[in-house]
Write an enzyme that holds these catalytic residues in place. Structure first.
Site, PDB file in Angstrom:
ATOM      1  N   HIS A 122      -6.531  -4.858  10.731  1.00  0.00           N
ATOM      2  CA  HIS A 122      -6.268  -4.537   9.399  1.00  0.00           C
ATOM      3  C   HIS A 122      -5.326  -5.234   8.711  1.00  0.00           C
ATOM      4  O   HIS A 122      -4.350  -5.416   9.160  1.00  0.00           O
ATOM      5  CB  HIS A 122      -6.443  -2.977   8.762  1.00  0.00           C
ATOM      6  CG  HIS A 122      -5.106  -2.339   9.130  1.00  0.00           C
ATOM      7  ND1 HIS A 122      -5.138  -0.750   9.435  1.00  0.00           N
ATOM      8  CD2 HIS A 122      -3.659  -2.601   9.465  1.00  0.00           C
ATOM      9  CE1 HIS A 122      -3.792  -0.526   9.767  1.00  0.00           C
ATOM     10  NE2 HIS A 122      -3.277  -1.516   9.694  1.00  0.00           N
ATOM     11  N   ASN A 180      -6.368  -2.904  15.075  1.00  0.00           N
ATOM     12  CA  ASN A 180      -7.918  -3.158  14.579  1.00  0.00           C
ATOM     13  C   ASN A 180      -8.096  -4.409  13.751  1.00  0.00           C
ATOM     14  O   ASN A 180      -9.045  -4.518  13.200  1.00  0.00           O
ATOM     15  CB  ASN A 180      -8.493  -1.981  13.933  1.00  0.00           C
ATOM     16  CG  ASN A 180      -7.903  -1.494  12.758  1.00  0.00           C
ATOM     17  OD1 ASN A 180      -7.015  -2.158  12.000  1.00  0.00           O
ATOM     18  ND2 ASN A 180      -8.204  -0.478  12.233  1.00  0.00           N
ATOM     19  N   GLU A 188      -9.439  -1.812   6.075  1.00  0.00           N
ATOM     20  CA  GLU A 188      -9.753  -1.749   7.380  1.00  0.00           C
ATOM     21  C   GLU A 188     -11.137  -2.355   7.792  1.00  0.00           C
ATOM     22  O   GLU A 188     -12.086  -2.753   6.772  1.00  0.00           O
ATOM     23  CB  GLU A 188     -10.141   0.046   7.609  1.00  0.00           C
ATOM     24  CG  GLU A 188      -8.951   0.718   7.211  1.00  0.00           C
ATOM     25  CD  GLU A 188      -8.010   1.006   8.461  1.00  0.00           C
ATOM     26  OE1 GLU A 188      -7.937   0.029   9.169  1.00  0.00           O
ATOM     27  OE2 GLU A 188      -7.402   1.908   8.389  1.00  0.00           O
ATOM     28  N   ASP A 204       0.645  -1.317   0.093  1.00  0.00           N
ATOM     29  CA  ASP A 204      -0.105   0.002   0.018  1.00  0.00           C
ATOM     30  C   ASP A 204       0.962   1.410   0.012  1.00  0.00           C
ATOM     31  O   ASP A 204       2.128   1.235   0.100  1.00  0.00           O
ATOM     32  CB  ASP A 204      -0.985   0.053   1.227  1.00  0.00           C
ATOM     33  CG  ASP A 204      -0.333  -0.452   2.585  1.00  0.00           C
ATOM     34  OD1 ASP A 204       0.983  -0.334   2.463  1.00  0.00           O
ATOM     35  OD2 ASP A 204      -0.951  -0.804   3.498  1.00  0.00           O
TER      36      ASP A 204
END
Ligand code: PGA
Length: 238
Positions: free
Chosen positions: A136, A134, A141, A67
């Site tokens: 991801h 979280n 996400e 990314d």
């Protein structure tokens, strides 16, 4: 998912680097997927050490990154382009390297170009992943639905907060990114998921409670046939 618990961060990075070595021995023209963030730094240090010593040769292999922030200039010290050059690509020769462009004028065209480039390379043999607190992976996400392909992503408050440690108070922190989608990641033949430190223990526990939490993107990896989760004792809660 195969789980390996190492004594500490350094041992976890060496275990992961050994997997890269074995992949390269099996196939010198391997296609690697790399990740950014704090966690993989020890692996890049180890791979650089081995490449400089001549025990690993990446000169025939291709590299793709998960990314990149969007928009961001390649020269920005927090761009993943800059990170990869600083920590690996300026020191270790690859046949080719590619990262989604944070400078692209047309995001859709850039995402399609990126997926096509991965496909044209023959596909990723070994993909390195970190995990967000979280859950991801890349910048996929937690959400009600996930992008299969490389796509434009909006970062959650959790991720913006976790990554704020890398940005000075004068710098504007990006809140959007281009990331491989869950399907792009899933197409990798083998995957290393590296999680270290006590801060990751809670999310790692969620991977092992025998449920596919759809709000934890990393849970999709439970369905992949070849994932090695490498942990240190703290992330393993041991
Ligand atoms: P970290 O990030 O390695 O900096 O903890 C991991 C991730 O967000 O995937």
């Amino acid at each position: 998912m195969k789980k390996v618990v190492c004594d500490n961060y350094e041992a976890a990075c060496i275990f992961a680097a050994d997997m890269f070595s074995k992949q390269l021995e099996r196939k010198p023209k391997s296609v690697f997927g790399f990740a950014t963030g704090g966690t993989p730094l020890g692996i890049y240090k180890e791979l650089t050490k081995r490449a400089v010593a001549g025990s690993m040769d990446f000169s025939q292999s291709c590299a793709f990154n998960l990314d990149e922030y969007y928009p961001i200039s390649r020269t920005h010290p927090q761009s993943f382009y800059h990170y990869m050059n600083k920590n690996l690509f300026s020191k270790v020769k690859f046949h080719s390297t590619d990262i989604p462009s944070g400078e692209a004028t047309d995001i859709d065209t850039e995402c399609k170009r990126y997926d096509a480039a991965i496909k044209a390379s023959g596909g990723i043999d070994l993909q390195l992943l970190g995990i967000g607190t979280n859950g991801h992976i890349g910048f996929n996400e937690p959400s009600a639905s996930y992008s299969l392909h490389t796509n434009f992503m909006r970062l959650t408050a959790d991720t913006i907060n976790a990554n704020s440690r890398f940005f000075s108070s004068e710098e504007t922190q990006p809140t959007e990114a281009i990331s491989m989608g869950i399907g792009t990641i899933f197409a990798a033949r083998s995957i290393i998921l590296l999680a270290t430190g006590a801060g990751k223990a809670q999310i790692v526990r969620k991977l092992f409670d025998a449920k596919l939490h759809t709000d934890v993107p990393a849970c999709f990896l439970l369905l992949h046939p070849d994932v090695t989760l490498i942990l240190d004792k703290e992330a393993a809660g041991a």
